[in-house]
Design an enzyme around this catalytic site. Structure first.
Site, mmCIF file in Angstrom:
data_model
loop_
_atom_site.group_PDB
_atom_site.id
_atom_site.type_symbol
_atom_site.label_atom_id
_atom_site.label_comp_id
_atom_site.label_asym_id
_atom_site.label_seq_id
_atom_site.Cartn_x
_atom_site.Cartn_y
_atom_site.Cartn_z
ATOM 1 C CD GLU A 1 14.738 -21.825 -13.115
ATOM 2 O OE1 GLU A 1 15.889 -21.194 -13.305
ATOM 3 O OE2 GLU A 1 13.744 -21.804 -13.978
ATOM 4 C CB SER B 1 -16.009 28.199 19.803
ATOM 5 O OG SER B 1 -16.675 29.144 19.268
#
Length: 798
Positions: A103, A491
């Site tokens: 870079e 139940s």
């Protein structure tokens, strides 16, 4: 002509030359002054609104919020930019050198802008007829990343250059590099070299090899174009370019570069922790933090969220859910193939399956698509192909693959040959069991279950939620059925009615008559005739027996006796907050409740009468370690210890001698169990909720569209096996222990099991029973001929 006159004739040209020279320099000066003025004006114009670079000194980029299981394992991350900041000293030299070579090779020579680099990049790009180098310096990239938009314009480049110059004056070179290597976007959600190293190679940036570092250094120019995941060849080209730049810059020798080029790299997509680990649990945590602290704090402020999740038993919860639903689904029969491609389409369909088409490499126990290529009715096996692989399904393993027939019970239908279920060209699902020596895979026919299930496990005493599954697969449905769903409790609601009755004067030995019962609501002109599960009435029944056999009629009679208002107030104390109907049907669980509510309410019995706040999050810290939240277990006394003890005793009997019998396997291994099944009308919901001295767990099974689960699919059959499988695994490393002993307010009395009174010599059977002091029986069972006609519709002795 005299020489004097000749000299006078020649002087004007010389004067004109001097004059031209003078005006040339004047022009140069004026132009230079004008250029300087224009440059100054431009500099002033482009720099007048630029931000101060001083903020770079206090670098605090958006940080990842991390969610941990209780053992410290990372189970989820929340972020907008996945960035993990590390210091320059923690990065290997070859990583930094690779980025500089790719870079900005003159980074340490220029002052933010590099004209020489710009010229070199221009020439290289012309030679390559493509953009192979960028002209921006690392400092310019920092300026752009922190302060500017990504727009492409000369104005932005001017502002970028000015900022780069200012940054160079304000920061040291090493500080600029630190910012750049932690800030830069490197693809697939990764910002900075540490996040990228984890993304692509599963290691820290500290441990990157030269070959791996060169891959990362090749990404900044175009992360998507050079992605190692999507474009490995392009990524390889960029890697070679970076290595060659390092050689030409004198950073590497030719031999070192060659070694790096030859290194074989394994690049796999990073695991999505949020999806893979405990998605329903972490999504619940995410929603809580989002609501309490806001979006910016969650996604940018690097929170450290420490949960109560036990990752090992969470995995067992997922396994139990998947197995239980697969078993249920197979009891319903085979729904048929995914499609049939026909004989002519077999080769193309086979080629579309497997590693070459981008699917996961095959491995034992995975489920994959396959194409039926031969059905051998004589040999009782089916041959299939998937990608490059071949496998066989034995008939003995696919007897379940009947065609559903609503007129015949499922257990009466079995296929007799493979061709009864499969034919050539069928696209099906198979599970890989084992690869034989001949290279043929041993397979099992599979199908994706349609039913859903939820599981929630909470620790007794602390209320810490140790595991949670909100459905079969978070990828298919993010709806959390453990928390967001409200389904009829059936139940499983009955224990709350019985607890209320115990505090109203009933005892485990109270006798209630189980017979036909008609309820008339005159105001609504409504008549209801409740019945038991198998349409049978059992006559006088002791309360303990009524609960462990889940008698509907008795439960309704009890609730009518103790009163609607009293019952509703009582169940609210237990932590049930969902809306509840005001009619007798709520005794049978007709109102909708979440699994979390039911588990927490059962926890009151397990916690000796104390209601615990569910704890999903232990503590939350900010990125600097400051404590934001610390959730300590909180309990509120809502029942007496005596009532809680009696309910645990009653629910133990529901396991040892009632509908919860499947949990006996856990009892036989040394863990006492108290539990209750739950089933609703038309078998739309199946529940099993219960606890040991250590853990409380609830399981729900049903269809999202509330269709029936099928004949016989009660809580005992559909939900209990999941509960048992999970609890056995969850208790594997827990020492067996007992429920707390009876509190001082409990006495043990021997009773006649037919009357609930004190036994006499003629009593057919007797047993010891628990009572709260003052409620124990004092009368003896009447001798034969002394019993008067029953006058009390509900019970005797009160």
């Amino acid at each position: 002509m005299s020489s004097h006159h000749r000299n006078r004739r020649t002087s004007p040209p010389r004067g004109r030359f001097i004059s031209i020279i003078k005006w040339f320099f004047i022009t140069i000066f004026v132009c230079s002054a004008a250029a300087a003025g224009l440059a100054g004006t431009a500099f002033f114009y482009f720099s007048k609104d630029l931000p101060s670079v001083s903020a770079l000194k206090a670098y605090r980029p958006p940080a990842i919020s991390t969610v941990y299981a209780e053992d410290g394992t990372i189970v989820a991350e929340f972020f907008r930019e996945r960035r993990i900041v590390i210091s320059l000293s923690d990065m290997p030299d070859h990583l930094i050198e690779a980025f500089l070579a790719a870079e900005d090779s003159r980074f340490f020579q220029h002052r933010g802008i590099d004209p020489q680099g710009i010229l070199r990049a221009f020439i290289k790009n012309i030679q390559a007829s493509n953009i192979v180098q960028g002209g921006s310096t690392i400092t310019q990239q920092v300026a752009k990343s922190f302060f500017l938009t990504p727009e492409r314009s000369y104005a932005r480049k001017m502002r970028e250059a000015i900022l780069a110059y200012r940054i160079e004056r304000y920061l040291e070179k090493e500080e600029i590099l630190h910012l750049y290597l932690n800030q830069i976007f490197l693809g697939h959600g990764a910002y900075g070299v540490e996040a990228a190293a984890q993304n692509y190679f599963g290691v820290s940036a500290r441990d990157l090899s030269l070959a791996q570092a060169a891959i990362l250094a090749g990404l900044p120019q175009a992360p998507s174009r050079y992605s190692p995941f999507r474009h490995p060849e392009r990524a390889r080209e960029r890697q070679l370019y970076v290595l060659s730049r390092m050689v030409s810059g004198g950073i590497l020798s030719q031999e070192e570069a060659e070694t790096a080029r030859e290194e074989k790299l394994s690049i796999y997509p990073r695991q999505n922790l949020y999806i893979e680990m405990a998605p329903y649990y972490t999504e619940y945590v995410r929603q809580y933090v989002l609501q309490r602290y806001g979006e910016k704090t969650l996604y940018e402020e690097g929170l450290q969220i420490h949960t109560a999740l036990n990752l090992s038993i969470q995995r067992e919860a997922e396994k139990a859910i998947l197995k239980g639903l697969a078993d249920l689904d197979k009891r319903q029969g085979y729904r048929g193939p995914l499609s049939n491609v026909g004989v002519a389409g077999i080769e193309a369909a086979v080629a579309s399956i497997g590693e070459d088409s981008g699917e996961t490499p095959v491995k034992t126990n995975m489920i994959t698509r396959a194409i039926v290529v031969h059905v051998d009715n004589q040999g009782q096996k089916t041959r299939v192909r998937f990608g490059k692989h071949t496998g066989e399904i034995p008939l003995s393993t696919m007897r379940w693959a009947r065609r559903p027939n609503p007129e015949v019970a499922y257990y009466d239908i079995r296929i007799q040959r493979p061709g009864d279920a499969l034919k050539v060209g069928d696209e099906i699902l198979v599970r890989l069991v084992e690869k034989q020596e001949n290279g043929i895979w041993d397979l099992r026919l599979e199908q994706i279950p349609k039913a859903q299930a939820a599981l929630l496990c909470m620790e007794v005493g602390t209320g810490k939620v140790r595991a949670m599954m909100g459905g079969r697969d978070f990828r298919d449905s993010q709806f959390n059925r453990a928390i967001q769903s409200r389904r009829q409790a059936g139940s499983s609601f009955k224990p709350f009615i019985y607890a209320a009755a115990l505090d109203k004067g009933y005892t485990p030995a109270s006798i209630i008559v189980d017979n036909a019962f008609v309820f008339r609501d005159e105001t609504r002109d409504f008549t209801w005739k409740p019945k038991n599960y198998q349409d049978t009435f059992y006559g006088p029944t002791m309360l303990r027996e009524a609960l462990n056999k889940s008698r509907n009629v008795i439960t309704i009679k009890i609730m009518e006796d103790i009163g609607m208002d009293y019952t509703l107030g009582y169940v609210r104390k237990l932590g049930l907050t969902s809306p509840i109907n005001r009619d007798l049907s709520i005794a049978l669980g007709s109102s909708g409740h979440s699994l979390l509510e039911l588990v927490n309410a059962y926890g009151v019995f397990a916690n000796q009468g104390k209601l615990a706040d569910p704890v999903f999050i232990n503590r939350i810290e900010d990125r600097d370690g400051n404590l934001l939240e610390n959730n300590r277990p909180f309990h509120e006394k809502v029942l007496s210890e005596e009532t809680a003890f009696l309910m645990t005793s009653l629910l133990e009997t529901a396991v040892s001698n009632g509908t919860g019998w499947r949990a006996r396997t856990l009892s036989r291994k040394g863990w006492p169990v108290a539990a209750k099944t739950g089933s609703t009308n038309e078998l739309q919901d199946a529940w099993f909720v219960g606890y040991t001295p250590q853990l409380i767990t609830g399981v729900w099974v049903g269809f999202d569209d509330e269709a029936s689960l099928g004949e016989g699919e009660t809580g005992s059959r559909a939900a209990a096996p999941i509960w048992v499988d999970f609890m056995e695994a969850a208790h594997e490393n827990l020492p067996p222990t007992s429920f707390p002993p009876a509190p001082p307010g409990i006495v043990t009395v021997k009773i006649d099991t037919e009357t609930g009174l004190l036994p006499i010599a003629e009593s057919k059977s007797s047993a010891f029973e628990f009572f709260q002091k003052g409620n124990e029986p004092v009368e003896f069972t009447p001798r034969s001929g002394q019993i008067e006609d029953e006058k009390d519709f509900f019970k005797q002795g009160l």
